[in-house]
Design a protein around this motif. Structure first.
Motif, PDB file in Angstrom:
ATOM      1  N   GLY A   1      -2.833  10.700 -14.803  1.00 42.60           N
ATOM      2  CA  GLY A   1      -3.649  11.040 -13.648  1.00 42.60           C
ATOM      3  C   GLY A   1      -4.566   9.916 -13.213  1.00 42.60           C
ATOM      4  O   GLY A   1      -4.738   9.667 -12.007  1.00 42.60           O
ATOM      5  N   ALA A   2      -5.164   9.214 -14.165  1.00 41.40           N
ATOM      6  CA  ALA A   2      -6.080   8.123 -13.816  1.00 41.40           C
ATOM      7  C   ALA A   2      -5.351   7.005 -13.087  1.00 41.40           C
ATOM      8  O   ALA A   2      -5.831   6.487 -12.067  1.00 41.40           O
ATOM      9  N   LEU A   3      -4.187   6.637 -13.585  1.00 38.09           N
ATOM     10  CA  LEU A   3      -3.422   5.566 -12.931  1.00 38.09           C
ATOM     11  C   LEU A   3      -2.946   6.007 -11.551  1.00 38.09           C
ATOM     12  O   LEU A   3      -2.899   5.198 -10.611  1.00 38.09           O
ATOM     13  N   SER A   4      -2.613   7.281 -11.405  1.00 35.84           N
ATOM     14  CA  SER A   4      -2.161   7.779 -10.101  1.00 35.84           C
ATOM     15  C   SER A   4      -3.289   7.710  -9.076  1.00 35.84           C
ATOM     16  O   SER A   4      -3.091   7.255  -7.938  1.00 35.84           O
ATOM     17  N   VAL A   5      -4.483   8.151  -9.460  1.00 34.28           N
ATOM     18  CA  VAL A   5      -5.624   8.105  -8.539  1.00 34.28           C
ATOM     19  C   VAL A   5      -5.978   6.670  -8.193  1.00 34.28           C
ATOM     20  O   VAL A   5      -6.247   6.342  -7.022  1.00 34.28           O
ATOM     21  N   LEU A   6      -5.965   5.798  -9.185  1.00 31.74           N
ATOM     22  CA  LEU A   6      -6.283   4.384  -8.933  1.00 31.74           C
ATOM     23  C   LEU A   6      -5.255   3.763  -7.990  1.00 31.74           C
ATOM     24  O   LEU A   6      -5.628   2.981  -7.094  1.00 31.74           O
ATOM     25  N   SER A   7      -3.994   4.101  -8.167  1.00 29.41           N
ATOM     26  CA  SER A   7      -2.954   3.559  -7.284  1.00 29.41           C
ATOM     27  C   SER A   7      -3.156   4.019  -5.850  1.00 29.41           C
ATOM     28  O   SER A   7      -2.992   3.238  -4.898  1.00 29.41           O
ATOM     29  N   ILE A   8      -3.531   5.297  -5.654  1.00 27.35           N
ATOM     30  CA  ILE A   8      -3.756   5.801  -4.302  1.00 27.35           C
ATOM     31  C   ILE A   8      -4.952   5.084  -3.665  1.00 27.35           C
ATOM     32  O   ILE A   8      -4.903   4.718  -2.479  1.00 27.35           O
TER      33      ILE A   8
ATOM     34  N   GLY B   1       0.814  -1.214   0.000  1.00 28.46           N
ATOM     35  CA  GLY B   1       0.000   0.000   0.000  1.00 28.46           C
ATOM     36  C   GLY B   1       0.842   1.255   0.000  1.00 28.46           C
ATOM     37  O   GLY B   1       0.535   2.235  -0.706  1.00 28.46           O
ATOM     38  N   LEU B   2       1.926   1.261   0.776  1.00 28.48           N
ATOM     39  CA  LEU B   2       2.817   2.422   0.811  1.00 28.48           C
ATOM     40  C   LEU B   2       3.444   2.678  -0.552  1.00 28.48           C
ATOM     41  O   LEU B   2       3.517   3.833  -1.011  1.00 28.48           O
ATOM     42  N   LEU B   3       3.885   1.615  -1.213  1.00 31.71           N
ATOM     43  CA  LEU B   3       4.492   1.767  -2.531  1.00 31.71           C
ATOM     44  C   LEU B   3       3.496   2.358  -3.527  1.00 31.71           C
ATOM     45  O   LEU B   3       3.832   3.280  -4.297  1.00 31.71           O
ATOM     46  N   LEU B   4       2.265   1.888  -3.495  1.00 34.22           N
ATOM     47  CA  LEU B   4       1.264   2.382  -4.438  1.00 34.22           C
ATOM     48  C   LEU B   4       0.872   3.830  -4.139  1.00 34.22           C
ATOM     49  O   LEU B   4       0.673   4.636  -5.060  1.00 34.22           O
ATOM     50  N   VAL B   5       0.760   4.174  -2.870  1.00 38.77           N
ATOM     51  CA  VAL B   5       0.396   5.548  -2.507  1.00 38.77           C
ATOM     52  C   VAL B   5       1.498   6.519  -2.915  1.00 38.77           C
ATOM     53  O   VAL B   5       1.226   7.614  -3.464  1.00 38.77           O
ATOM     54  N   VAL B   6       2.746   6.166  -2.681  1.00 39.48           N
ATOM     55  CA  VAL B   6       3.857   7.036  -3.084  1.00 39.48           C
ATOM     56  C   VAL B   6       3.874   7.217  -4.601  1.00 39.48           C
ATOM     57  O   VAL B   6       4.048   8.330  -5.114  1.00 39.48           O
ATOM     58  N   PHE B   7       3.673   6.120  -5.317  1.00 39.91           N
ATOM     59  CA  PHE B   7       3.638   6.200  -6.779  1.00 39.91           C
ATOM     60  C   PHE B   7       2.503   7.110  -7.257  1.00 39.91           C
ATOM     61  O   PHE B   7       2.686   7.947  -8.140  1.00 39.91           O
ATOM     62  N   GLY B   8       1.331   6.978  -6.644  1.00 38.77           N
ATOM     63  CA  GLY B   8       0.199   7.804  -7.046  1.00 38.77           C
ATOM     64  C   GLY B   8       0.393   9.270  -6.709  1.00 38.77           C
ATOM     65  O   GLY B   8       0.062  10.157  -7.517  1.00 38.77           O
ATOM     66  N   ILE B   9       0.929   9.565  -5.527  1.00 41.33           N
ATOM     67  CA  ILE B   9       1.138  10.969  -5.125  1.00 41.33           C
ATOM     68  C   ILE B   9       2.159  11.647  -6.034  1.00 41.33           C
ATOM     69  O   ILE B   9       1.973  12.793  -6.461  1.00 41.33           O
ATOM     70  N   LEU B  10       3.235  10.938  -6.370  1.00 42.70           N
ATOM     71  CA  LEU B  10       4.240  11.517  -7.265  1.00 42.70           C
ATOM     72  C   LEU B  10       3.645  11.793  -8.641  1.00 42.70           C
ATOM     73  O   LEU B  10       3.993  12.791  -9.292  1.00 42.70           O
ATOM     74  N   GLY B  11       2.747  10.915  -9.080  1.00 45.87           N
ATOM     75  CA  GLY B  11       2.097  11.154 -10.362  1.00 45.87           C
ATOM     76  C   GLY B  11       1.200  12.368 -10.330  1.00 45.87           C
ATOM     77  O   GLY B  11       1.143  13.142 -11.300  1.00 45.87           O
ATOM     78  N   LEU B  12       0.500  12.600  -9.231  1.00 44.17           N
ATOM     79  CA  LEU B  12      -0.362  13.783  -9.120  1.00 44.17           C
ATOM     80  C   LEU B  12       0.451  15.062  -8.968  1.00 44.17           C
ATOM     81  O   LEU B  12       0.054  16.112  -9.459  1.00 44.17           O
ATOM     82  N   ILE B  13       1.582  14.972  -8.275  1.00 45.74           N
ATOM     83  CA  ILE B  13       2.422  16.163  -8.107  1.00 45.74           C
ATOM     84  C   ILE B  13       2.937  16.643  -9.455  1.00 45.74           C
ATOM     85  O   ILE B  13       3.055  17.851  -9.702  1.00 45.74           O
ATOM     86  N   ASP B  14       3.257  15.713 -10.338  1.00 43.50           N
ATOM     87  CA  ASP B  14       3.769  16.092 -11.663  1.00 43.50           C
ATOM     88  C   ASP B  14       2.680  16.669 -12.561  1.00 43.50           C
ATOM     89  O   ASP B  14       2.977  17.091 -13.689  1.00 43.50           O
ATOM     90  N   GLN B  15       1.419  16.687 -12.080  1.00 43.12           N
ATOM     91  CA  GLN B  15       0.300  17.267 -12.820  1.00 43.12           C
ATOM     92  C   GLN B  15       0.189  16.694 -14.237  1.00 43.12           C
ATOM     93  O   GLN B  15       0.070  17.425 -15.227  1.00 43.12           O
TER      94      GLN B  15
ATOM     95  N   ILE C   1      -6.135   2.047  -4.259  1.00 40.89           N
ATOM     96  CA  ILE C   1      -5.770   0.676  -3.889  1.00 40.89           C
ATOM     97  C   ILE C   1      -4.821   0.679  -2.707  1.00 40.89           C
ATOM     98  O   ILE C   1      -4.917  -0.165  -1.806  1.00 40.89           O
ATOM     99  N   GLY C   2      -3.894   1.657  -2.673  1.00 35.61           N
ATOM    100  CA  GLY C   2      -2.985   1.741  -1.534  1.00 35.61           C
ATOM    101  C   GLY C   2      -3.719   2.015  -0.234  1.00 35.61           C
ATOM    102  O   GLY C   2      -3.405   1.412   0.807  1.00 35.61           O
ATOM    103  N   VAL C   3      -4.709   2.899  -0.257  1.00 38.85           N
ATOM    104  CA  VAL C   3      -5.496   3.178   0.951  1.00 38.85           C
ATOM    105  C   VAL C   3      -6.270   1.932   1.375  1.00 38.85           C
ATOM    106  O   VAL C   3      -6.382   1.628   2.580  1.00 38.85           O
ATOM    107  N   LEU C   4      -6.805   1.186   0.406  1.00 41.52           N
ATOM    108  CA  LEU C   4      -7.511  -0.049   0.744  1.00 41.52           C
ATOM    109  C   LEU C   4      -6.582  -1.053   1.416  1.00 41.52           C
ATOM    110  O   LEU C   4      -6.970  -1.736   2.380  1.00 41.52           O
TER     111      LEU C   4
END
Length: 240
Positions: free
Chosen positions: A128-135, A96-110, A137-140
């Protein structure tokens, strides 16, 4: 006198009644239709039968255990800090941590929500879609880490299967207009790796043919043998 002689001659000239036919000798031929090649005097005639229906093959053990691991709850049998629960929590938390970090970095890059321009984060293509989906799943997975026990194990297995299926689906969608998540071959490999890792964490101590007899899943599947071992252990403890 002449009449008598004439009657006798006609009677003698009449054909004799044919004698009944002698019974045929018993048949002693082998009946190979039944798989026998020895001579027999009496045997039933061969009767054709309908095609034999072959029973459906048994579902492999691993598939049965993945589909229905066991009707037992870890938190009913073990303390929350048991090593099995720790493994499930660690697996869910790290992934979950790996996926959340990946998603947040994707959103930061806009990056655009459905952009397929080739933007990368941590050497993986994303949008953006993959970043949100990763976050999400990471939260789940974080929720599974907090709950632990049987829930975390099942969640790891289900999401692991989902990641493997996603790898195959997106592999088929590469270089097509339906590749909305901007997958590339490295994303497919990453999906396979994460899926196998999650399944390993979820199945640890739960699926197998050589589980220790103090394992709660083994005890739930073999209640009678577990009860006998408990009685034998209690008797040995009290010196009976």
């Amino acid at each position: 006198m002449a009449a008598h002689v004439s009657h006798t001659s006609r009677a003698s000239a009449a054909p004799r009644a044919s004698a009944p036919p002698e019974p045929a000798p018993p048949v002693t031929a082998p009946h190979a239709a039944y798989g026998c090649h020895e001579p027999h005097e009496h045997y039933a005639p061969y009767v054709a039968h309908a095609p034999i229906e072959v029973p459906a093959p048994h579902v492999p053990y691993l598939v049965r255990r993945v589909a229905h691991p066991v009707n037992a709850r870890l938190d009913e049998h073990l303390p929350t800090d048991h090593k099995l629960s720790k493994v499930y929590r660690v697996g869910a938390g790290l992934t979950g941590l790996l996926l959340v970090v990946f998603g947040i970095l994707g959103l930061i890059d806009q990056i655009g929500f459905f952009d397929t321009g080739g933007a990368t984060v941590l050497a993986l293509n994303t949008n953006g879609a993959l970043s949100v989906l990763s976050i999400c799943i990471g939260v789940l997975l974080f929720v599974g880490m907090v709950i632990g026990g049987n829930f975390a194990s099942t969640l790891n297995i289900v999401l692991g299967l989902a990641f493997i299926a996603s790898g195959f689906v997106n592999l088929a969608l590469l270089d097509t207009s339906l590749n909305f998540l901007a997958f590339e071959i490295q994303n497919v490999l990453f999906s396979f790796i994460v899926g196998v890792m999650l399944m390993w964490f979820g199945m640890y101590g739960r699926v197998g043919s050589a589980l220790p007899h103090d394992n709660p899943y083994w005890r739930a599947r073999n209640p009678e043998q577990a009860a006998r071992e408990d009685r034998a252990r209690a008797a040995a403890l009290h010196g009976i």
